[in-house]
Every structure is written in structure tokens, then in C-alpha cells.
Enzyme design. Sequence first.
Site, PDB file in Angstrom:
ATOM      1  N   TYR A 177       0.848  -1.210   0.000  1.00  0.00           N
ATOM      2  CA  TYR A 177       0.000   0.000   0.000  1.00  0.00           C
ATOM      3  C   TYR A 177       0.882   1.260   0.000  1.00  0.00           C
ATOM      4  O   TYR A 177       0.668   2.183  -0.805  1.00  0.00           O
ATOM      5  CB  TYR A 177      -0.945   0.002   1.206  1.00  0.00           C
ATOM      6  N   LYS A 181       1.230   4.271  -2.829  1.00  0.00           N
ATOM      7  CA  LYS A 181       1.004   5.703  -2.586  1.00  0.00           C
ATOM      8  C   LYS A 181       2.264   6.531  -2.899  1.00  0.00           C
ATOM      9  O   LYS A 181       2.173   7.707  -3.247  1.00  0.00           O
ATOM     10  CB  LYS A 181       0.519   5.928  -1.148  1.00  0.00           C
TER      11      LYS A 181
HETATM   12  N1  LIG Z   1      -8.288   7.641   5.867  1.00  0.00           N
HETATM   13  C1  LIG Z   1      -6.983   7.595   5.922  1.00  0.00           C
HETATM   14  O1  LIG Z   1      -6.394   7.422   6.990  1.00  0.00           O
HETATM   15  C2  LIG Z   1      -6.185   7.797   4.642  1.00  0.00           C
HETATM   16  C3  LIG Z   1      -4.867   8.237   4.769  1.00  0.00           C
HETATM   17  C4  LIG Z   1      -4.124   8.439   3.610  1.00  0.00           C
HETATM   18  C5  LIG Z   1      -4.686   8.231   2.368  1.00  0.00           C
HETATM   19  N2  LIG Z   1      -5.973   7.789   2.279  1.00  0.00           N
HETATM   20  C6  LIG Z   1      -6.542   7.575   0.923  1.00  0.00           C
HETATM   21  O2  LIG Z   1      -7.740   8.318   0.804  1.00  0.00           O
HETATM   22  C7  LIG Z   1      -8.533   7.745  -0.235  1.00  0.00           C
HETATM   23  C8  LIG Z   1      -9.982   7.639   0.228  1.00  0.00           C
HETATM   24  O3  LIG Z   1     -10.067   6.733   1.302  1.00  0.00           O
HETATM   25  P1  LIG Z   1     -10.953   7.011   2.607  1.00  0.00           P
HETATM   26  O4  LIG Z   1     -10.002   7.242   3.726  1.00  0.00           O
HETATM   27  O5  LIG Z   1     -11.982   8.013   2.325  1.00  0.00           O
HETATM   28  O6  LIG Z   1     -11.553   5.553   2.833  1.00  0.00           O
HETATM   29  P2  LIG Z   1     -13.042   4.985   2.610  1.00  0.00           P
HETATM   30  O7  LIG Z   1     -14.000   5.723   3.453  1.00  0.00           O
HETATM   31  O8  LIG Z   1     -12.906   3.512   2.781  1.00  0.00           O
HETATM   32  O9  LIG Z   1     -13.336   5.326   1.067  1.00  0.00           O
HETATM   33  C9  LIG Z   1     -12.794   4.602   0.006  1.00  0.00           C
HETATM   34  C10 LIG Z   1     -13.605   4.880  -1.241  1.00  0.00           C
HETATM   35  O10 LIG Z   1     -13.015   4.189  -2.353  1.00  0.00           O
HETATM   36  C11 LIG Z   1     -14.041   3.495  -3.042  1.00  0.00           C
HETATM   37  N3  LIG Z   1     -13.550   2.280  -3.696  1.00  0.00           N
HETATM   38  C12 LIG Z   1     -12.876   1.250  -3.125  1.00  0.00           C
HETATM   39  N4  LIG Z   1     -12.660   0.289  -4.037  1.00  0.00           N
HETATM   40  C13 LIG Z   1     -13.202   0.730  -5.207  1.00  0.00           C
HETATM   41  C14 LIG Z   1     -13.310   0.183  -6.502  1.00  0.00           C
HETATM   42  N5  LIG Z   1     -12.804  -1.035  -6.802  1.00  0.00           N
HETATM   43  N6  LIG Z   1     -13.950   0.892  -7.474  1.00  0.00           N
HETATM   44  C15 LIG Z   1     -14.492   2.106  -7.187  1.00  0.00           C
HETATM   45  N7  LIG Z   1     -14.420   2.683  -5.962  1.00  0.00           N
HETATM   46  C16 LIG Z   1     -13.775   1.998  -4.989  1.00  0.00           C
HETATM   47  C17 LIG Z   1     -15.054   3.119  -1.944  1.00  0.00           C
HETATM   48  O11 LIG Z   1     -16.365   2.926  -2.506  1.00  0.00           O
HETATM   49  P3  LIG Z   1     -17.068   1.514  -2.753  1.00  0.00           P
HETATM   50  O12 LIG Z   1     -16.658   0.591  -1.653  1.00  0.00           O
HETATM   51  O13 LIG Z   1     -18.517   1.875  -2.758  1.00  0.00           O
HETATM   52  O14 LIG Z   1     -16.595   1.087  -4.103  1.00  0.00           O
HETATM   53  C18 LIG Z   1     -15.039   4.386  -1.105  1.00  0.00           C
HETATM   54  O15 LIG Z   1     -15.941   5.336  -1.628  1.00  0.00           O
HETATM   55  C19 LIG Z   1      -7.889   6.412  -0.588  1.00  0.00           C
HETATM   56  O16 LIG Z   1      -7.148   6.546  -1.783  1.00  0.00           O
HETATM   57  C20 LIG Z   1      -6.945   6.152   0.579  1.00  0.00           C
HETATM   58  O17 LIG Z   1      -5.858   5.360   0.228  1.00  0.00           O
HETATM   59  C21 LIG Z   1      -6.741   7.573   3.386  1.00  0.00           C
END
Ligand SMILES: NC(=O)c1ccc[n+]([C@@H]2O[C@H](COP(=O)([O-])OP(=O)(O)OC[C@H]3O[C@@H](n4cnc5c(N)ncnc54)[C@H](OP(=O)(O)O)[C@@H]3O)[C@@H](O)[C@H]2O)c1
Length: 282
Positions: A177, A181
Site C-alpha cells: 500500500y 502511494k
Molecule cells: N483515511 C486515511 O487514513 C487515509 C490516509 C491516507 C490516504 N488515504 C486515501 O484516501 C482515499 C480515500 O479513502 P478514505 O479514507 O476516504 O476511505 P473509505 O471511506 O474507505 O473510502 C474509500 C472509497 O473508495 C471506493 N472504492 C474502493 N474500491 C473501489 C473500486 N474497486 N472501485 C471504485 N471505488 C472503490 C469506496 O467505494 P465503494 O466501496 O462503494 O466502491 C469508497 O468510496 C484512498 O485513496 C486512501 O488510500 C486515506
Amino acid sequence: MKIDLSILVAGVLLRYCEEGMMDNVSGKWALVTGASSGFGVEFATLLAERNANLVLVARRREPMEKLAEKLQQKRRVNVVVEGMDLAVSGAGAELKSRLDSRGLTIDVLVNNAGYGLYGSFVDQPLQKTLDMLQLNMLGVTELTHVFANDMRQRRTGHILLIASLLGYQATPGYAAYAASKAYVLLFGEALHAELKPYGIGVTVLSPGPSATSFGAVAGQNDTSVLRMLMMKSGPVARSGILGMLGRRASVVPGILNKLIVFWNRLTPRSMQHAVMQRVLGA
Ligand SMILES: NC(=O)c1ccc[n+]([C@@H]2O[C@H](COP(=O)([O-])OP(=O)(O)OC[C@H]3O[C@@H](n4cnc5c(N)ncnc54)[C@H](OP(=O)(O)O)[C@@H]3O)[C@@H](O)[C@H]2O)c1
């Protein structure tokens, strides 16, 4: 009291100037991937507050339809929902052709969909890791290529890519992961320079631990240090949108996260791995 008032006025003026320097997205179409939860919901809401019309994309339609209804009523913007698995090769081209057939031109691409897998790399089924890499790297690359091409022809546009604080160093427990990133971070920062002459602003947002479904989806246990670093999703998304509309190359939200990135510049990589292992309890 006099001082308090002048600080307040200075704050309002600063905010006013900051907003004045931001690009205007009113009436434009913004595509937000991963809009069914977490940051995606916040990005969509912030863009609707700036009167942008929205295309929401993720696999689960229901939460996006609820969000669409809310934003249409509250902000009077147009919202289109596309249920789609972006981890399928060719999804970017398929999405573009769906939008073309509706006559929609995308001016803002928020490449947010993604997830992590926590745990020992060799213990994870290989296919699970490959699926994650497909979405986090190849899916993001494909979408960016498809929509940046279009933006280049029109010589205008914005692209926001969501990397991570983990993209700044190798991270045991999140080996694949964090590497995915790091790809997004370097890819986006390079594109910032490549696409600038064409009027396209590319920004990379690198959040630290934030309160979304990310941890639960990744299978990550909470640790005390993670709880200390944890930010709310709203302010993180806001700094990404402001960074994008201010055409910044890279944004790290939160003072503690900024300090971590600065600390990384001063310390040996072996020390960074060891500290991350402690922080994550790996
Ligand atoms: N939260 C953190 O701590 C954090 C830190 C650094 C970076 N990030 C990054 O932020 C971004 C958003 O994540 P989040 O934190 O908001 O987590 P989240 O609440 O789990 O959201 C993830 C989103 O990605 C979508 N997704 C996952 N697999 C998919 C697929 N195969 N096709 C289309 N959509 C898909 C999910 O929708 P469905 O399941 O409905 O498809 C959901 O809307 C990600 O790139 C993550 O790596 C998060």
C-alpha cells in the site's frame, strides 16, 4: 479586546485573500471517485459548496444517491451517479465514454478511490494485493490519462490525486500500500510540472491517519499514536480542495503530518521504517 478584534479582522481578510486567489469551479463538472464514503463525500460536498456540478463514482450506488439528493436540494447543483468498479482494467475509458454520451465535460478530476491492506505481505493472498495495486496505481493512471488528455486539448483543468503520508517512507505492515502511494505521490508531482504549461493544475494530497472507513477496510488496529495523529476527514479534504484550486503541487494536511515529512528529510531511512513499525504496532 482590541487585539482580539484585530486578529479576527486579519483572519477574515486572510481568508478573503486566500479565496480570491483560488480558481473558480462554479458551473463546471467535477468527477469524484470513491464518493460513497470518507474523503470522497467531503470532496463532493466542498465542490458543491463552490457550485460545481458533480459526477460521483464508486461501487456502492446507494450512499452516492443519498448524497446526490442532499447536494441537489441544498446546493442546487447537478449530480450524476455512476456505480462502477474502477479496479477493472479499462474502467477509465468506459467511464469517459459514458460521460461523453451524456455530453458531460470534466473540468475537475478528484482521483480519490483507493484502499489499503494491513498485515504481513506474504500472509496476504497475492490476488488481494494485486487488486489493490490495480485500483491504487493503474486505475488512477488510466483515469488521469483519459481525462488529462481531454483537459490538455481544452487547455484547462484540475486534477487532485490522493496519496498518503505512508507514500513518504517504506512502511512495514503496509509494504505494498505504502509503495502504491509513493507511486501516486511521485506521479502526481511530476505531472504537476508536465501539465502546467497546458493550464492544468495537478495537486497531490497526502493525508495522515484520518477518521474514515480506511482503517476498518485495511484491517488496521488502532494504536495510541494513531489516535493522536488522527484527523477528521473534513479538514483534510478542505486542504486538498484549497491546494488544488490554488494550483499547489503537493499538500500535507495537519501540523503533525508536516513535521513527520520534515523529520523524514533529516533521518536515515532505516530509522523511519523502525518508527513506522512502532506507530502501527506491526
Ligand atoms: N483515511 C486515511 O487514513 C487515509 C490516509 C491516507 C490516504 N488515504 C486515501 O484516501 C482515499 C480515500 O479513502 P478514505 O479514507 O476516504 O476511505 P473509505 O471511506 O474507505 O473510502 C474509500 C472509497 O473508495 C471506493 N472504492 C474502493 N474500491 C473501489 C473500486 N474497486 N472501485 C471504485 N471505488 C472503490 C469506496 O467505494 P465503494 O466501496 O462503494 O466502491 C469508497 O468510496 C484512498 O485513496 C486512501 O488510500 C486515506
